[in-house]
Scaffold this motif. Structure first.
Motif, PDB file in Angstrom:
ATOM      1  N   GLN A  84       0.836  -1.205   0.000  1.00 25.77           N
ATOM      2  CA  GLN A  84       0.000   0.000   0.000  1.00 25.77           C
ATOM      3  C   GLN A  84       0.872   1.256   0.000  1.00 25.77           C
ATOM      4  N   LEU A  85       1.899   1.250   0.841  1.00 26.89           N
ATOM      5  CA  LEU A  85       2.774   2.413   0.943  1.00 26.89           C
ATOM      6  C   LEU A  85       3.563   2.606  -0.355  1.00 26.89           C
ATOM      7  N   PHE A  86       4.026   1.521  -0.936  1.00 21.14           N
ATOM      8  CA  PHE A  86       4.779   1.589  -2.185  1.00 21.14           C
ATOM      9  C   PHE A  86       3.901   2.151  -3.302  1.00 21.14           C
ATOM     10  N   GLU A  87       2.673   1.649  -3.411  1.00 21.25           N
ATOM     11  CA  GLU A  87       1.744   2.149  -4.447  1.00 21.25           C
ATOM     12  C   GLU A  87       1.386   3.609  -4.187  1.00 21.25           C
ATOM     13  N   GLY A  88       1.176   3.956  -2.919  1.00 17.55           N
ATOM     14  CA  GLY A  88       0.890   5.344  -2.556  1.00 17.55           C
ATOM     15  C   GLY A  88       2.033   6.263  -2.947  1.00 17.55           C
ATOM     16  N   ALA A  89       3.256   5.783  -2.755  1.00 15.61           N
ATOM     17  CA  ALA A  89       4.442   6.574  -3.103  1.00 15.61           C
ATOM     18  C   ALA A  89       4.554   6.746  -4.619  1.00 15.61           C
ATOM     19  N   LYS A  90       4.289   5.683  -5.361  1.00 16.74           N
ATOM     20  CA  LYS A  90       4.381   5.760  -6.828  1.00 16.74           C
ATOM     21  C   LYS A  90       3.367   6.740  -7.404  1.00 16.74           C
ATOM     22  N   ASN A  91       2.200   6.829  -6.787  1.00 20.52           N
ATOM     23  CA  ASN A  91       1.109   7.655  -7.312  1.00 20.52           C
ATOM     24  C   ASN A  91       0.827   8.878  -6.436  1.00 20.52           C
ATOM     25  N   SER A  92       1.803   9.321  -5.668  1.00 21.62           N
ATOM     26  CA  SER A  92       1.585  10.406  -4.721  1.00 21.62           C
ATOM     27  C   SER A  92       1.182  11.712  -5.417  1.00 21.62           C
ATOM     28  N   VAL A  93       0.318  12.450  -4.719  1.00 26.50           N
ATOM     29  CA  VAL A  93      -0.140  13.746  -5.229  1.00 26.50           C
ATOM     30  C   VAL A  93       0.479  14.905  -4.437  1.00 26.50           C
ATOM     31  N   GLY A  94       1.496  14.588  -3.615  1.00 30.03           N
ATOM     32  CA  GLY A  94       2.156  15.614  -2.810  1.00 30.03           C
ATOM     33  C   GLY A  94       2.899  16.619  -3.677  1.00 30.03           C
ATOM     34  N   ILE A  95       3.186  17.778  -3.105  1.00 28.82           N
ATOM     35  CA  ILE A  95       3.876  18.837  -3.853  1.00 28.82           C
ATOM     36  C   ILE A  95       5.323  18.451  -4.126  1.00 28.82           C
TER      37      ILE A  95
END
Length: 169
Positions: free
Chosen positions: A96-107
């Motif tokens: 989950q964290l890896f996928e979140g990192a790949k698709n992050s919307v952070g600035i």
């Protein structure tokens, strides 16, 4: 009538007050940290749930930006999370964290400055935690000087901090 505690009870009152201030300061820092993480890696918060855990703090200190987690790789991320969490967090959370990192919307802009502040806050939060722990050890030392404190501590649900607060007040 104003009751002014003396001896060990006076120390317990002061230690209780200092501990409360330290807890408030740590909570403020945790709130600041959460805000900063939300700006650069919002997915981290929803996946890790609690940023005050050892695993979350470790990840923020060593891999606090999405790019770092992606660079680490899923296998290594999984190994790190298993080790730091002592097996509590497994492959599913790492994925989950890896996928979140790949698709992050952070600035992306100004991220290095935010990372610097996150690192600083993590150090301060850890230091505040150590300070709170030392205060609680001192509370126990003063409680041992008060004969009836052992009776209070034997009551289920009453711990060192609660008994110190009761006697101090």
């Amino acid at each position: 009538t104003l009751v002014v505690p003396e001896g060990a009870a006076a120390h317990l009152r002061r230690l209780t007050q200092v501990r409360e201030r330290a807890l408030r300061a740590r909570t403020m820092m945790l709130n600041q940290l959460q805000h900063l993480i939300f700006v650069i890696f919002p997915e981290f918060l929803s996946i890790m749930n609690n940023i005050s855990t050892k695993t979350a703090a470790y990840l923020l200190n060593h891999h606090g930006v999405p790019e770092s987690i992606v660079e680490l790789g899923l296998y290594s991320l999984n190994q790190v999370m298993k080790k730091v969490s002592r097996g509590k967090l497994g492959r599913q959370r790492a994925e989950q964290l890896f996928e979140g990192a790949k698709n992050s919307v952070g600035i992306g802009e100004g991220k290095q400055s935010i990372i610097l502040e996150i690192e600083h806050l993590n150090v301060m939060i850890a230091e505040e935690g150590r300070f709170i722990a030392s205060l609680e050890k001192q509370m126990l030392c003063y409680l041992q000087q008060i004969p009836y404190s052992a009776c209070l501590l034997s009551i289920k649900g009453l711990g060192v901090v609660t008994v110190a607060g009761l006697i101090g007040e």
